[in-house]
Design a protein around this motif. Structure first.
Motif, PDB file in Angstrom:
ATOM      1  N   LYS A  14       0.822  -1.212   0.000  1.00 49.01           N
ATOM      2  CA  LYS A  14       0.000   0.000   0.000  1.00 49.01           C
ATOM      3  C   LYS A  14       0.858   1.265   0.000  1.00 49.01           C
ATOM      4  CE  LYS A  14      -4.034   2.000   2.206  1.00 49.01           C
ATOM      5  NZ  LYS A  14      -4.997   1.903   3.290  1.00 49.01           N
ATOM      6  N   PRO A  15       1.900   1.390   0.854  1.00 45.60           N
ATOM      7  CA  PRO A  15       2.754   2.585   0.785  1.00 45.60           C
ATOM      8  C   PRO A  15       3.470   2.732  -0.560  1.00 45.60           C
ATOM      9  CG  PRO A  15       3.093   1.462   2.865  1.00 45.60           C
ATOM     10  CD  PRO A  15       2.231   0.575   2.029  1.00 45.60           C
ATOM     11  N   ALA A  19       2.999   5.933  -3.133  1.00 42.46           N
ATOM     12  CA  ALA A  19       4.132   6.723  -3.620  1.00 42.46           C
ATOM     13  C   ALA A  19       4.151   6.791  -5.148  1.00 42.46           C
ATOM     14  CB  ALA A  19       5.433   6.119  -3.111  1.00 42.46           C
ATOM     15  N   GLU A  20       3.813   5.674  -5.806  1.00 40.81           N
ATOM     16  CA  GLU A  20       3.869   5.645  -7.266  1.00 40.81           C
ATOM     17  C   GLU A  20       2.662   6.312  -7.929  1.00 40.81           C
ATOM     18  OE1 GLU A  20       4.542   2.481 -10.872  1.00 40.81           O
ATOM     19  OE2 GLU A  20       5.213   2.015  -8.859  1.00 40.81           O
ATOM     20  N   LYS A  25      -5.629   8.827  -0.368  1.00 39.51           N
ATOM     21  CA  LYS A  25      -5.257   7.528   0.202  1.00 39.51           C
ATOM     22  C   LYS A  25      -6.408   6.523   0.165  1.00 39.51           C
ATOM     23  CE  LYS A  25      -1.698   9.185   3.353  1.00 39.51           C
ATOM     24  NZ  LYS A  25      -0.548   8.618   2.714  1.00 39.51           N
ATOM     25  N   MET A  26      -7.636   7.015   0.185  1.00 35.77           N
ATOM     26  CA  MET A  26      -8.794   6.113   0.138  1.00 35.77           C
ATOM     27  C   MET A  26      -8.974   5.485  -1.251  1.00 35.77           C
ATOM     28  SD  MET A  26      -9.808   6.120   3.188  1.00 35.77           S
ATOM     29  CE  MET A  26     -11.406   5.365   3.170  1.00 35.77           C
ATOM     30  N   LEU A  27      -8.341   6.090  -2.263  1.00 33.79           N
ATOM     31  CA  LEU A  27      -8.460   5.580  -3.625  1.00 33.79           C
ATOM     32  C   LEU A  27      -7.300   4.674  -4.019  1.00 33.79           C
ATOM     33  CD1 LEU A  27      -9.729   8.784  -5.472  1.00 33.79           C
ATOM     34  CD2 LEU A  27     -11.048   6.802  -4.766  1.00 33.79           C
TER      35      LEU A  27
END
Length: 182
Positions: A14-15, A19-20, A25-27
């Motif tokens: 997830k992180p 980053a990419e 963040k919810m998407l």
């Protein structure tokens, strides 16, 4: 106890996706469901074989599979309304992560001459589909209990908006894609 793949998703995958593909963040793309399905073919006339397929898929998935019933008659395929035409199981949550972990780390490496899954299995909306030729690659399946070998289709549904995002998610999850051109 949480699945090892689920823990890895939360801590590493997830992180890396955030980053990419920077956005809300919810998407962030995540796995939604995995559907394992088998078309019956000639097994629709043999109830014993159909039950064997259902039992095998249930054993592989770790969840009871259901028979898919024909909604209408099709004379060209010799199918009548109400006939069982296949078997499917939908995995979500913890069982989905456990199945994918088993698929990537145990089952696919057991396939003879395996060179990776074809990258062309994406549907344009972030979902990936591929087929397996036989069920014997899974360690739960006992060869003596099988009446007839059969293949299966596996569909991995994600919440990704596009194929690039879904490809990166599945690559980080550990799905072995072929090295050649897409």
């Amino acid at each position: 106890m949480a699945s090892r793949l689920l823990e890895r998703y939360n801590s590493e995958i997830k992180p890396a996706l955030e980053a990419e593909f920077p956005k809300n963040k919810m998407l962030t793309a995540k796995l939604n469901k995995v559907v394992i399905s088998v078309g019956a073919g000639e097994a629709m006339k043999d109830s014993k074989l159909m039950q064997n397929i259902q039992d095998t898929i249930s054993l592989i998935a770790g969840q009871r599979a259901v028979k898919v019933i024909a909604k209408k008659s099709v004379a060209g395929f010799k199918v009548r309304e109400g006939y069982p035409v296949g078997v499917k199981v939908t995995l979500r949550g913890e069982q989905m992560y456990n199945f994918l972990d088993k698929l990537c780390s145990i089952a696919l490496p057991r396939v003879k001459d395996f060179r990776g899954l074809n990258r062309n299995g994406f549907d344009g909306r972030g979902n990936f589909n591929f087929g397996l030729d036989e069920q014997l690659m899974f360690p739960e399946v006992v060869y003596d209990d099988i009446i007839k070998t059969h293949g299966m289709n596996i569909s991995i549904g994600t919440t990704a908006d596009n194929d690039a995002e879904a490809y990166k998610l599945l690559e980080l999850v550990g799905i072995p894609f072929s090295k050649g051109r897409a």
